[in-house]
Design a protein around this motif. Structure first.
Motif, PDB file in Angstrom:
ATOM      1  N   LYS A   1     -23.193 -30.052 -24.127  1.00 19.91           N
ATOM      2  CA  LYS A   1     -23.697 -28.861 -24.803  1.00 19.91           C
ATOM      3  C   LYS A   1     -25.037 -28.465 -24.178  1.00 19.91           C
ATOM      4  CE  LYS A   1     -24.697 -26.970 -29.321  1.00 19.91           C
ATOM      5  NZ  LYS A   1     -24.696 -27.202 -30.762  1.00 19.91           N
ATOM      6  N   GLY A   2     -25.197 -27.176 -23.909  1.00 17.79           N
ATOM      7  CA  GLY A   2     -26.450 -26.667 -23.350  1.00 17.79           C
ATOM      8  C   GLY A   2     -26.581 -26.815 -21.846  1.00 17.79           C
ATOM      9  N   THR A   3     -25.499 -27.207 -21.163  1.00 14.47           N
ATOM     10  CA  THR A   3     -25.545 -27.357 -19.710  1.00 14.47           C
ATOM     11  C   THR A   3     -25.874 -26.022 -19.045  1.00 14.47           C
ATOM     12  OG1 THR A   3     -24.005 -29.204 -19.657  1.00 14.47           O
ATOM     13  CG2 THR A   3     -24.132 -27.864 -17.663  1.00 14.47           C
ATOM     14  N   THR A   4     -26.762 -26.063 -18.059  1.00 12.18           N
ATOM     15  CA  THR A   4     -27.119 -24.872 -17.303  1.00 12.18           C
ATOM     16  C   THR A   4     -26.168 -24.706 -16.130  1.00 12.18           C
ATOM     17  OG1 THR A   4     -29.437 -25.104 -17.880  1.00 12.18           O
ATOM     18  CG2 THR A   4     -28.940 -23.758 -15.944  1.00 12.18           C
ATOM     19  N   VAL A   5     -25.651 -23.509 -15.986  1.00 12.25           N
ATOM     20  CA  VAL A   5     -24.861 -23.136 -14.807  1.00 12.25           C
ATOM     21  C   VAL A   5     -25.406 -21.820 -14.292  1.00 12.25           C
ATOM     22  CG1 VAL A   5     -22.758 -24.341 -15.538  1.00 12.25           C
ATOM     23  CG2 VAL A   5     -23.094 -21.957 -16.175  1.00 12.25           C
ATOM     24  N   VAL A   6     -25.353 -21.639 -12.996  1.00 11.66           N
ATOM     25  CA  VAL A   6     -25.756 -20.363 -12.399  1.00 11.66           C
ATOM     26  C   VAL A   6     -24.612 -19.863 -11.537  1.00 11.66           C
ATOM     27  CG1 VAL A   6     -28.241 -20.746 -12.476  1.00 11.66           C
ATOM     28  CG2 VAL A   6     -26.954 -21.473 -10.474  1.00 11.66           C
TER      29      VAL A   6
ATOM     30  N   THR B   1     -31.766 -34.221 -14.834  1.00 14.04           N
ATOM     31  CA  THR B   1     -31.406 -34.818 -13.553  1.00 14.04           C
ATOM     32  C   THR B   1     -30.121 -35.631 -13.668  1.00 14.04           C
ATOM     33  OG1 THR B   1     -32.784 -36.757 -13.982  1.00 14.04           O
ATOM     34  CG2 THR B   1     -33.794 -34.930 -12.751  1.00 14.04           C
ATOM     35  N   ASN B   2     -29.467 -35.582 -14.834  1.00 13.05           N
ATOM     36  CA  ASN B   2     -28.216 -36.312 -15.033  1.00 13.05           C
ATOM     37  C   ASN B   2     -27.019 -35.398 -14.840  1.00 13.05           C
ATOM     38  OD1 ASN B   2     -29.456 -38.754 -15.584  1.00 13.05           O
ATOM     39  ND2 ASN B   2     -29.615 -38.319 -17.758  1.00 13.05           N
ATOM     40  N   CYS B   3     -25.883 -36.012 -14.617  1.00 14.13           N
ATOM     41  CA  CYS B   3     -24.624 -35.294 -14.480  1.00 14.13           C
ATOM     42  C   CYS B   3     -24.362 -34.461 -15.732  1.00 14.13           C
ATOM     43  CB  CYS B   3     -23.504 -36.314 -14.272  1.00 14.13           C
ATOM     44  SG  CYS B   3     -21.875 -35.580 -14.023  1.00 14.13           S
ATOM     45  N   SER B   4     -23.792 -33.288 -15.550  1.00 17.58           N
ATOM     46  CA  SER B   4     -23.533 -32.358 -16.649  1.00 17.58           C
ATOM     47  C   SER B   4     -22.263 -32.660 -17.437  1.00 17.58           C
ATOM     48  CB  SER B   4     -23.424 -30.927 -16.103  1.00 17.58           C
ATOM     49  OG  SER B   4     -24.626 -30.551 -15.495  1.00 17.58           O
ATOM     50  N   VAL B   5     -21.458 -33.630 -16.978  1.00 16.53           N
ATOM     51  CA  VAL B   5     -20.192 -33.938 -17.638  1.00 16.53           C
ATOM     52  C   VAL B   5     -20.447 -34.744 -18.917  1.00 16.53           C
ATOM     53  CG1 VAL B   5     -17.966 -35.123 -17.396  1.00 16.53           C
ATOM     54  CG2 VAL B   5     -18.916 -33.833 -15.476  1.00 16.53           C
ATOM     55  N   LEU B   6     -19.771 -34.327 -19.974  1.00 17.21           N
ATOM     56  CA  LEU B   6     -19.893 -34.969 -21.277  1.00 17.21           C
ATOM     57  C   LEU B   6     -19.660 -36.474 -21.168  1.00 17.21           C
ATOM     58  CD1 LEU B   6     -20.285 -34.280 -24.309  1.00 17.21           C
ATOM     59  CD2 LEU B   6     -17.797 -34.147 -24.475  1.00 17.21           C
ATOM     60  N   ARG B   7     -20.522 -37.254 -21.779  1.00 17.25           N
ATOM     61  CA  ARG B   7     -20.491 -38.728 -21.829  1.00 17.25           C
ATOM     62  C   ARG B   7     -20.779 -39.407 -20.483  1.00 17.25           C
ATOM     63  NH1 ARG B   7     -17.002 -37.144 -25.742  1.00 17.25           N
ATOM     64  NH2 ARG B   7     -15.063 -37.171 -24.601  1.00 17.25           N
ATOM     65  N   CYS B   8     -21.169 -38.661 -19.470  1.00 13.91           N
ATOM     66  CA  CYS B   8     -21.543 -39.276 -18.194  1.00 13.91           C
ATOM     67  C   CYS B   8     -23.066 -39.437 -18.173  1.00 13.91           C
ATOM     68  CB  CYS B   8     -21.105 -38.415 -17.009  1.00 13.91           C
ATOM     69  SG  CYS B   8     -21.504 -39.174 -15.405  1.00 13.91           S
ATOM     70  N   THR B   9     -23.519 -40.634 -17.847  1.00 12.23           N
ATOM     71  CA  THR B   9     -24.959 -40.896 -17.785  1.00 12.23           C
ATOM     72  C   THR B   9     -25.439 -41.110 -16.349  1.00 12.23           C
ATOM     73  OG1 THR B   9     -24.563 -43.259 -18.169  1.00 12.23           O
ATOM     74  CG2 THR B   9     -25.007 -41.891 -20.107  1.00 12.23           C
ATOM     75  N   ASN B  10     -24.554 -40.872 -15.381  1.00 17.93           N
ATOM     76  CA  ASN B  10     -24.932 -41.029 -13.972  1.00 17.93           C
ATOM     77  C   ASN B  10     -25.951 -39.974 -13.568  1.00 17.93           C
ATOM     78  OD1 ASN B  10     -23.059 -43.106 -13.687  1.00 17.93           O
ATOM     79  ND2 ASN B  10     -21.463 -41.733 -12.951  1.00 17.93           N
ATOM     80  N   LYS B  11     -26.761 -40.322 -12.584  1.00 16.56           N
ATOM     81  CA  LYS B  11     -27.725 -39.378 -12.029  1.00 16.56           C
ATOM     82  C   LYS B  11     -26.972 -38.313 -11.226  1.00 16.56           C
ATOM     83  CE  LYS B  11     -32.134 -39.291  -9.692  1.00 16.56           C
ATOM     84  NZ  LYS B  11     -32.804 -38.566 -10.728  1.00 16.56           N
ATOM     85  N   ALA B  12     -27.366 -37.079 -11.397  1.00 15.42           N
ATOM     86  CA  ALA B  12     -26.762 -35.991 -10.626  1.00 15.42           C
ATOM     87  C   ALA B  12     -27.168 -36.128  -9.171  1.00 15.42           C
ATOM     88  CB  ALA B  12     -27.203 -34.646 -11.178  1.00 15.42           C
ATOM     89  N   THR B  13     -26.218 -35.950  -8.283  1.00 22.06           N
ATOM     90  CA  THR B  13     -26.499 -36.060  -6.852  1.00 22.06           C
ATOM     91  C   THR B  13     -26.340 -34.735  -6.130  1.00 22.06           C
ATOM     92  OG1 THR B  13     -24.202 -36.699  -6.449  1.00 22.06           O
ATOM     93  CG2 THR B  13     -25.802 -38.491  -6.746  1.00 22.06           C
ATOM     94  N   ALA B  14     -25.817 -33.722  -6.839  1.00 19.89           N
ATOM     95  CA  ALA B  14     -25.556 -32.452  -6.162  1.00 19.89           C
ATOM     96  C   ALA B  14     -25.495 -31.292  -7.135  1.00 19.89           C
ATOM     97  CB  ALA B  14     -24.224 -32.531  -5.410  1.00 19.89           C
ATOM     98  N   GLY B  15     -25.750 -30.124  -6.590  1.00 21.91           N
ATOM     99  CA  GLY B  15     -25.426 -28.893  -7.297  1.00 21.91           C
ATOM    100  C   GLY B  15     -24.007 -28.561  -6.876  1.00 21.91           C
TER     101      GLY B  15
ATOM    102  N   ILE C   1     -20.436 -22.192 -20.522  1.00 20.09           N
ATOM    103  CA  ILE C   1     -19.140 -22.677 -20.061  1.00 20.09           C
ATOM    104  C   ILE C   1     -18.989 -24.096 -20.591  1.00 20.09           C
ATOM    105  CG2 ILE C   1     -17.787 -23.310 -18.031  1.00 20.09           C
ATOM    106  CD1 ILE C   1     -19.269 -21.113 -16.506  1.00 20.09           C
ATOM    107  N   THR C   2     -17.857 -24.397 -21.202  1.00 14.86           N
ATOM    108  CA  THR C   2     -17.694 -25.711 -21.818  1.00 14.86           C
ATOM    109  C   THR C   2     -16.812 -26.659 -21.023  1.00 14.86           C
ATOM    110  OG1 THR C   2     -15.878 -24.897 -23.175  1.00 14.86           O
ATOM    111  CG2 THR C   2     -18.083 -24.810 -24.136  1.00 14.86           C
ATOM    112  N   SER C   3     -15.912 -26.144 -20.195  1.00 13.17           N
ATOM    113  CA  SER C   3     -15.082 -27.016 -19.372  1.00 13.17           C
ATOM    114  C   SER C   3     -14.867 -26.367 -18.001  1.00 13.17           C
ATOM    115  CB  SER C   3     -13.743 -27.312 -20.050  1.00 13.17           C
ATOM    116  OG  SER C   3     -13.024 -26.131 -20.266  1.00 13.17           O
ATOM    117  N   VAL C   4     -14.858 -27.216 -16.981  1.00 12.92           N
ATOM    118  CA  VAL C   4     -14.792 -26.726 -15.597  1.00 12.92           C
ATOM    119  C   VAL C   4     -13.895 -27.607 -14.743  1.00 12.92           C
ATOM    120  CG1 VAL C   4     -17.117 -25.721 -15.647  1.00 12.92           C
ATOM    121  CG2 VAL C   4     -16.809 -28.090 -14.898  1.00 12.92           C
ATOM    122  N   LYS C   5     -13.570 -27.098 -13.564  1.00 16.95           N
ATOM    123  CA  LYS C   5     -12.910 -27.866 -12.519  1.00 16.95           C
ATOM    124  C   LYS C   5     -13.687 -27.658 -11.230  1.00 16.95           C
ATOM    125  CE  LYS C   5      -8.185 -28.202 -14.062  1.00 16.95           C
ATOM    126  NZ  LYS C   5      -6.787 -28.116 -13.645  1.00 16.95           N
TER     127      LYS C   5
END
Length: 102
Positions: free
Chosen positions: A92-97, A42-56, A12-16
């Motif tokens: 690119k290569g983001t994992t989604v379940v 452990t980082n956010c999956s959004v392109l160009r975002c370098t923030n740490k992911a805080t949630a699934g 999936i390449t784009s989401v809401k």
């Protein structure tokens, strides 16, 4: 209650964001624990975002005509927020379940 299956991943390449999903609880653990253990990101999956992911986060594909099935991916607090209604391009290569409703 929503359960997930980690047997399916999808390109999936784009989401809401899915509105109202913060009220749901996983059957066990956290939503981010539903992502494969082999995914060490452990980082956010959004392109160009370098923030740490805080949630699934619950997301749906934003491509017109795509199924509105819900998926889980890692997002930071900024992107996984109820006021964020924008389309988000994923790295690119983001994992989604897939998140399956019971």
């Amino acid at each position: 209650m929503t359960k997930t299956t980690t047997t399916q991943s999808k390109s999936i390449t784009s989401v809401k964001n899915v509105r109202g999903s913060s009220k749901r609880t996983p059957s066990s653990g956290s939503w981010s624990s539903k992502l494969p253990a082999t995914d060490n990101n452990t980082n956010c999956s959004v392109l160009r975002c370098t923030n740490k992911a805080t949630a699934g986060a619950h997301v749906t594909p934003s491509v017109q005509g795509a199924s509105k099935e819900q998926w889980i991916t890692r997002l930071c607090a900024k992107h996984n927020h109820h006021t964020n209604t924008e389309e988000m391009q994923l790295k690119k290569g983001t994992t989604v379940v897939r998140a399956l409703k019971k």
